[in-house]
Each structure stands twice: as structure tokens, then as C-alpha cells.
Design an enzyme around this catalytic site. Sequence first.
Site, PDB file in Angstrom:
ATOM      1  N   LYS A 166      52.425 -15.940  32.079  1.00 12.01           N
ATOM      2  CA  LYS A 166      51.824 -16.880  31.287  1.00 12.01           C
ATOM      3  C   LYS A 166      51.750 -16.242  29.876  1.00 12.01           C
ATOM      4  O   LYS A 166      51.832 -15.809  29.132  1.00 12.01           O
ATOM      5  CB  LYS A 166      50.800 -16.170  31.709  1.00 12.01           C
ATOM      6  CG  LYS A 166      49.014 -17.288  30.687  1.00 12.01           C
ATOM      7  CD  LYS A 166      48.693 -18.410  31.177  1.00 12.01           C
ATOM      8  CE  LYS A 166      47.776 -18.928  30.654  1.00 12.01           C
ATOM      9  NZ  LYS A 166      48.012 -19.187  28.883  1.00 12.01           N
ATOM     10  N   SER A 222      42.453  -9.825  24.154  1.00 11.92           N
ATOM     11  CA  SER A 222      41.521  -9.167  23.296  1.00 11.92           C
ATOM     12  C   SER A 222      40.557  -8.273  24.027  1.00 11.92           C
ATOM     13  O   SER A 222      40.875  -8.168  25.576  1.00 11.92           O
ATOM     14  CB  SER A 222      40.489 -10.114  22.999  1.00 11.92           C
ATOM     15  OG  SER A 222      40.417 -10.976  23.772  1.00 11.92           O
ATOM     16  N   GLY A 226      40.650  -9.077  27.901  1.00  9.24           N
ATOM     17  CA  GLY A 226      41.581  -8.169  29.048  1.00  9.24           C
ATOM     18  C   GLY A 226      41.012  -7.674  29.889  1.00  9.24           C
ATOM     19  O   GLY A 226      41.402  -7.629  30.946  1.00  9.24           O
ATOM     20  N   GLU A 245      46.807  -3.422  27.309  1.00 10.62           N
ATOM     21  CA  GLU A 245      46.351  -3.612  25.442  1.00 10.62           C
ATOM     22  C   GLU A 245      45.421  -4.711  25.189  1.00 10.62           C
ATOM     23  O   GLU A 245      45.344  -5.496  24.826  1.00 10.62           O
ATOM     24  CB  GLU A 245      47.732  -3.321  25.465  1.00 10.62           C
ATOM     25  CG  GLU A 245      47.573  -2.851  23.710  1.00 10.62           C
ATOM     26  CD  GLU A 245      48.869  -3.214  22.562  1.00 10.62           C
ATOM     27  OE1 GLU A 245      49.147  -3.641  21.749  1.00 10.62           O
ATOM     28  OE2 GLU A 245      50.068  -3.348  23.497  1.00 10.62           O
ATOM     29  N   CYS A 282      47.983  -4.518  16.623  1.00  8.37           N
ATOM     30  CA  CYS A 282      46.607  -4.289  17.274  1.00  8.37           C
ATOM     31  C   CYS A 282      47.260  -2.345  16.354  1.00  8.37           C
ATOM     32  O   CYS A 282      46.138  -1.754  16.621  1.00  8.37           O
ATOM     33  CB  CYS A 282      47.800  -3.664  18.807  1.00  8.37           C
ATOM     34  SG  CYS A 282      49.825  -3.251  19.248  1.00  8.37           S
TER      35      CYS A 282
END
Length: 521
Positions: A166, A222, A226, A245, A282
Site C-alpha cells: 500500500k 501514526s 496504526g 510501528e 521515528c
Amino acid sequence: MISVTSPAMTGPASHTADPDLLDEDLERVLDRAGAAAPILAEASIEDRAVALVAIADALDVHRAELVAAARAETGLPGARLAGELTRTCVQLRMFAQEVRAGAFLDVVVDRADPQFVLGPRPELRRYQIPVGPVLVFAASNFPFAFSVAGADTAAALAAGCAVILKAHPGHPRTSELTATVVREALASVDVPDGAFALITGVRSGTRALQDPRVAAAAFTGSVAGGRALFDIAAARPNPIPFYGELGSINPVVITRGALDERLDEIATGFVGSFTLGTGQFCTKPGLLLVPAGSAVVDRIAELTAQVAETRMLTSKITQGYRARLDTVSGVAGVEVLVTGTGAETQDGDTDTVPTVSPSLLLAPIAQLDETSTLLEESFGPAAVIAEYHSDDDVEKVLTHIQGTLTVTLHVAARPSADEVEQVRAWGRLAATRAGRVVFNGWPTGVAVTPAQHHGGPYPATTAIAHTSVGTAAIRRFLRPVVYQDAPDEVLPPAVQDANPLRVPRVINEAGESGTWGHHPG
């Protein structure tokens, strides 16, 4: 040159860059992935390795086009993107090495033992098989290393799984160009057509996640996005693993001994780390705990004010950053030491991505309790400093922090006995909160190695035992199968007596009373 059908893009992606697939097109992608899955599962480990190397080689060939496209869409520096593409190729080749070594199959054989201490033991042979088609949601902040041909895709292909990718709407042309390279590389080594496909659109991604042909999913993004996808994966009639994550504050603690040795070095390192990539990594350190009364706070503020404006990835991320700054700066007792500039967008202009400069805030240590919004991730170049007065202050804050990818501790090169005891206690607590504990360094810059663990308790990730960086990431897309008392002739090659693949194996011979014997096979 690569030939693709997507429209050329010379600036930030708009909302139109993420169109949903037609239902029949998505169905075709899912069908092909399902058809390719058993073929990939039966492919030799050498064929898997060859396919991974073919992708890496093809990315290298098209390096200039890919970097140019990513630079136009993201505004990231060419050198940063070239390095990230190199990392992507290295990841693919590392997984090829891992596959060829065969240890990922985790072969364990218990020989039949009629005298086993718990009663007669059958012959058991265990190894790992691919789970099936994997849905990967690409990240916004790494258009190569965590995107189309990134770590999740590489790990899933190495495991023998088909991949449905995706694409992220922040860099649609880069995604399509990369997907074309991947498809052509796989075709050049006779990998089946359904082994890899790119899809776009929120609805398409959600429908694919709900489809019974998809066996696992991986996501970087996010907490809100998520968690919504995680809940969908768990609510399916046949729930599947979702390796997300999500968000991480990555706190840093500085001892007084460390500041006595290298105050300016620490201040410079922290500012460089939290502003790196416009604070969109991150592992960005978002919280700094320093001894009360230190001159380091003023030095960090001085250095932060000197950082030039840089562009954020998308207008949506910029708007989220602005809203987050409003929230954090409005907390009682918070002092804004450095006010960032440029975080505004023109009303209605969703395609304008402005440059921003970093923001720095000073918060009372008492505000960092278990309910504090200050202990949540701020995605972008913003950081919070708090001054501690005692070891107990630090321990309370670390206790209140939710799961995080990293905790960093800066200590003296030759710590006193008291500092050693202090840091030992903090290190033990840090290990309960993070997947990686960093000493005298900075969390940005994640080494891609077999020993790496890029994970942590929720909300850092949704799967505490797994990593998305390093060769151990392959384990997410495998599951164990045991053959009991099976004739050798019908066994898969990895667990046959002759071990034709020459993979490492652990063998527990009869009469060893449950102790493990290591044999070369």
C-alpha cells in the site's frame, strides 16, 4: 529509463495522489498474490536470495531517476535520499545472505526416544514456513528504506511471502517508479507475477487488510492510523498478525558527570538529533532530562535558534505538527524557549508544504506524570526539556513513559561509584520501556545489522517481540510447523535426514534426557 503510467509530479503530493483501486483491480491483485503464495513457499532458498539481489541491483541501476523523483516529491536532500536508497539495497542483500545461510528456518529435530524422561517421545522435526501474502503499508518519512522496496518488503520476500504494498500518498511517483523496478527485477529471475503488487487508496488498503487471502500486515505511521488498522486485523473472522510501528518519544537522560565532561558536545548532539530530517524520524529524541541548574539548557536553546528552516514531508504532517505545538505549549507551566517559525499553511492550500524551524520547550518535571500529553510523540522538530532534582525524579518519569523505541543515557566516561549505581537503576528501568537502550550516543541513525532490535512496547509497536530493522525482521512472516514420525521421503528438504540444503540444525538425540545437542547436519 523506467516507463510508468502514473502522472509526473514536480511538487508535494496532494490528496488526489492516493486513488482507490477499482474493486475488480484489487480483486485481481489479491487473487494473484494468493496464487503466487504456494509457488513462493516451495521456491528454494537460493531462488529467494537471487530475487532479493536482483531487486537491489535494479535499484542501483535506476538510482538517479529514483532519487530525483523522491527529491521532487519530498523535498528531502539528494544526499539523504541517495544514502537511504543505498540502505535499501543493503537491506535486500543482507536478507539474501540471511536466506542463503538458512538459520532463519530454525530447524530443530527431536529423535524418537522410547526412554524419554516424560514418557516415550515421538520423532519431531520443526522448521519455519512462510505465512502467506503480506500487506505492507509504506511509511511517509522513508520513501525508500521503509517504503516500496524497504525493510518490510525485503523481509517478507525473504520469508517466501507475496507482498501487496500500500503506497504512501506523500510520494506517489517515487512509489510507482520503485514498484516498476521491483516488478521488472522479479520477472527477470522468473518470480511469479503475483509475488509483488502496489496498491493505492485508503479504502483499498482497508479492504485488502480484511481479505482472507492476506495472512499478515506491517505498518509504519501514526498511533491513530496504526491502531485503527490493528483493530481491523484483530476483528477479522480469522485475525492476523499486525506488525505496526506507531509512535515513540525516545527520552534522553543526562547525568551531571556527563555534563561536567562534555556539556557543549551533548548540547550540539541533542539539537542535531532532534532536528535531523526536520524531526521526522521515528527515533527522534523528543524529551531531554537534565540536572537542575545546568547551563546546558541555555546552550541547547542557543543552538536550536540557529537551526535553519527545512521543509516537512507533506502539508498534512505540517498541520499536525502545528496542532501538536499548540497543545504542548498550552500545558500549565510550560515555557517556550525557542519559537519555531514557518509552521503555518495558507488556508485551503493543502498542497503547500512550508519550511519550519525547530521549537524548544521547558516543562516542570512535576508535569511529566502518567497522564501528561508531554510524554506523547511530537512528530516534527520539537523537543521538551525538563530539569530533575533527584534520581527519584528520573525514575518517576521513566516509569510514566509508555512503550518507546529507545531510551538514551549519557554518562561520564569514568563514572563515580554513585553514578554507576544511579545509571544501573535507570538502565534496568529503561529496558522495561524500550527495545533499544543507547549509551553516550543518539537514537537517530539505526544500524541495519543482525543484532538490531527496532521495536518496543506499545505504542512504539504492536508486537513487542519483533523488529522491523535487521535480519531478525524476517521472523514476523514465518510460522513453525512440526512433522511428527513422518517418513523421511515425504519431508521437506530442510528437515530431511540428508539435509540437502545444508542449513544449520539443532538435533536432540535419543537418550539425552532433553538436553540440546548441536550438530552440523
